[in-house]
Motif scaffolding. Structure first.
Motif, short mmCIF file in Angstrom:
data_model
loop_
_atom_site.label_atom_id
_atom_site.label_comp_id
_atom_site.label_asym_id
_atom_site.label_seq_id
_atom_site.Cartn_x
_atom_site.Cartn_y
_atom_site.Cartn_z
N THR A 181 0.82 -1.21 0.00
CA THR A 181 0.00 0.00 0.00
C THR A 181 0.85 1.26 0.00
O THR A 181 0.38 2.32 -0.38
CB THR A 181 -0.96 0.02 1.20
OG1 THR A 181 -0.22 -0.14 2.41
CG2 THR A 181 -1.99 -1.11 1.08
N SER A 182 2.10 1.16 0.43
CA SER A 182 3.04 2.28 0.32
C SER A 182 4.45 1.73 0.41
O SER A 182 4.72 0.76 1.09
CB SER A 182 2.80 3.35 1.39
OG SER A 182 3.21 2.89 2.66
N ALA A 183 5.35 2.39 -0.32
CA ALA A 183 6.77 2.03 -0.32
C ALA A 183 7.56 3.33 -0.45
O ALA A 183 7.73 3.85 -1.55
CB ALA A 183 7.10 1.08 -1.46
N ASN A 184 7.96 3.86 0.68
CA ASN A 184 8.63 5.15 0.70
C ASN A 184 10.07 5.02 1.16
O ASN A 184 10.37 4.20 2.04
CB ASN A 184 7.90 6.10 1.65
CG ASN A 184 6.46 6.32 1.23
OD1 ASN A 184 6.18 6.54 0.06
ND2 ASN A 184 5.55 6.24 2.18
N PRO A 185 10.94 5.84 0.58
CA PRO A 185 12.33 5.83 1.06
C PRO A 185 12.35 6.16 2.56
O PRO A 185 11.49 6.87 3.06
CB PRO A 185 13.00 6.94 0.26
CG PRO A 185 12.12 7.16 -0.93
CD PRO A 185 10.73 6.80 -0.50
N THR A 186 13.33 5.63 3.25
CA THR A 186 13.44 5.92 4.69
C THR A 186 13.75 7.40 4.87
O THR A 186 14.19 8.09 3.95
CB THR A 186 14.56 5.08 5.33
OG1 THR A 186 15.80 5.44 4.74
CG2 THR A 186 14.30 3.60 5.19
N ALA A 187 13.53 7.87 6.07
CA ALA A 187 13.78 9.28 6.38
C ALA A 187 15.27 9.57 6.55
O ALA A 187 15.69 10.71 6.51
CB ALA A 187 13.02 9.66 7.65
N TYR A 188 16.07 8.52 6.71
CA TYR A 188 17.50 8.70 6.92
C TYR A 188 18.16 9.08 5.60
O TYR A 188 18.10 8.29 4.64
CB TYR A 188 18.10 7.42 7.49
CG TYR A 188 19.55 7.55 7.92
CD1 TYR A 188 19.91 8.39 8.95
CD2 TYR A 188 20.54 6.83 7.26
CE1 TYR A 188 21.23 8.52 9.34
CE2 TYR A 188 21.86 6.94 7.65
CZ TYR A 188 22.20 7.79 8.69
OH TYR A 188 23.51 7.92 9.07
N PHE A 231 21.13 9.14 4.42
CA PHE A 231 22.29 8.40 3.92
C PHE A 231 21.95 6.97 3.51
O PHE A 231 22.82 6.23 3.08
CB PHE A 231 23.42 8.42 4.96
CG PHE A 231 23.91 9.81 5.23
CD1 PHE A 231 24.62 10.51 4.26
CD2 PHE A 231 23.63 10.43 6.44
CE1 PHE A 231 25.06 11.81 4.50
CE2 PHE A 231 24.07 11.72 6.68
CZ PHE A 231 24.78 12.42 5.71
N ASP A 232 20.68 6.57 3.63
CA ASP A 232 20.27 5.25 3.16
C ASP A 232 20.28 5.22 1.63
O ASP A 232 20.06 6.24 0.97
CB ASP A 232 18.86 4.91 3.65
CG ASP A 232 18.84 4.38 5.08
OD1 ASP A 232 19.90 3.98 5.58
OD2 ASP A 232 17.75 4.36 5.67
N LEU A 233 20.52 4.06 1.08
CA LEU A 233 20.44 3.89 -0.36
C LEU A 233 19.00 4.09 -0.82
O LEU A 233 18.06 3.94 -0.03
CB LEU A 233 20.90 2.49 -0.75
CG LEU A 233 22.35 2.13 -0.42
CD1 LEU A 233 22.60 0.65 -0.69
CD2 LEU A 233 23.30 2.99 -1.23
N SER A 234 18.81 4.38 -2.09
CA SER A 234 17.45 4.59 -2.61
C SER A 234 16.63 3.31 -2.58
O SER A 234 15.41 3.36 -2.66
CB SER A 234 17.50 5.14 -4.03
OG SER A 234 18.13 4.21 -4.88
N LYS A 248 12.98 -0.16 6.80
CA LYS A 248 14.36 -0.31 6.32
C LYS A 248 14.55 -1.58 5.51
O LYS A 248 15.52 -2.29 5.66
CB LYS A 248 15.35 -0.23 7.47
CG LYS A 248 15.36 1.13 8.15
CD LYS A 248 16.45 1.23 9.17
CE LYS A 248 16.43 2.62 9.79
NZ LYS A 248 17.51 2.80 10.73
N LEU A 249 13.59 -1.86 4.66
CA LEU A 249 13.65 -3.02 3.78
C LEU A 249 14.51 -2.65 2.58
O LEU A 249 14.22 -1.68 1.88
CB LEU A 249 12.25 -3.41 3.33
CG LEU A 249 12.12 -4.64 2.45
CD1 LEU A 249 12.51 -5.89 3.23
CD2 LEU A 249 10.71 -4.77 1.94
N GLN A 250 15.56 -3.40 2.35
CA GLN A 250 16.44 -3.09 1.23
C GLN A 250 16.04 -3.94 0.03
O GLN A 250 16.46 -5.08 -0.11
CB GLN A 250 17.90 -3.33 1.58
CG GLN A 250 18.82 -2.87 0.48
CD GLN A 250 20.26 -2.78 0.92
OE1 GLN A 250 20.58 -2.93 2.08
NE2 GLN A 250 21.13 -2.52 -0.02
#
Length: 148
Positions: A41-48, A50-53, A76-78
């Motif tokens: 239902t949603s997949a958003n980049p983390t707020a951090y 320096f995390d990878l896209s 934080k699912l990569q």
């Protein structure tokens, strides 16, 4: 006074970092889970910053055949292919159906009739969105190519 404030902030920071969070899938036995169908239902980049896209916080719905499906969250699912509206396979704990994890993008082979209906309506809604944003000649060419 400033030294005391600084010391308190450092202590609180370490205390916050050492708190136990939610358990990870790797902390369970693989046999403790079964698979059900879900939809992201949603997949958003983390707020951090320096995390990878490819690192995302996702929300997903599962037990699609129920009147009130359950919502799961995984932070934080990569994974690159975790996109909103994608069908996914959700791993659900045998003893507590509120414990769930992202399994993979895909559709289970053994869907019941209600789950098939829900997914069919979901995909039709997605196709209607695409159709409304795409010129007719392009959309018709795409449909023609997929029917061959």
């Amino acid at each position: 006074m400033r030294k005391i404030t600084l010391i308190l902030l450092v202590i609180l920071s370490f205390g916050h970092l050492s708190c136990e969070g939610d358990k990870k899938y790797s902390e369970y036995n693989e046999g403790d889970f079964y698979q059900v169908q879900g939809i992201i239902t949603s997949a958003n980049p983390t707020a951090y910053p320096f995390d990878l896209s490819t690192v995302k916080d996702i929300r997903f719905t599962y037990f699609l055949d129920r009147q009130n499906p359950i919502t799961g969250i995984e932070k934080k699912l990569q994974i690159h292919e975790a996109q909103k509206d994608y069908p996914i396979i959700v791993l659900v704990h045998k003893d507590d159906e509120n414990i769930s994890f992202y399994g993979s993008v895909g559709i289970l082979e053994n869907l019941n009739k209600k789950e098939q209906e829900v997914l069919s309506k979901h995909f039709q809604a997605q196709m209607d969105k695409i159709k409304s944003k795409t010129p007719d000649y392009i959309y018709n060419a795409l449909i023609k190519d997929t029917n061959n």
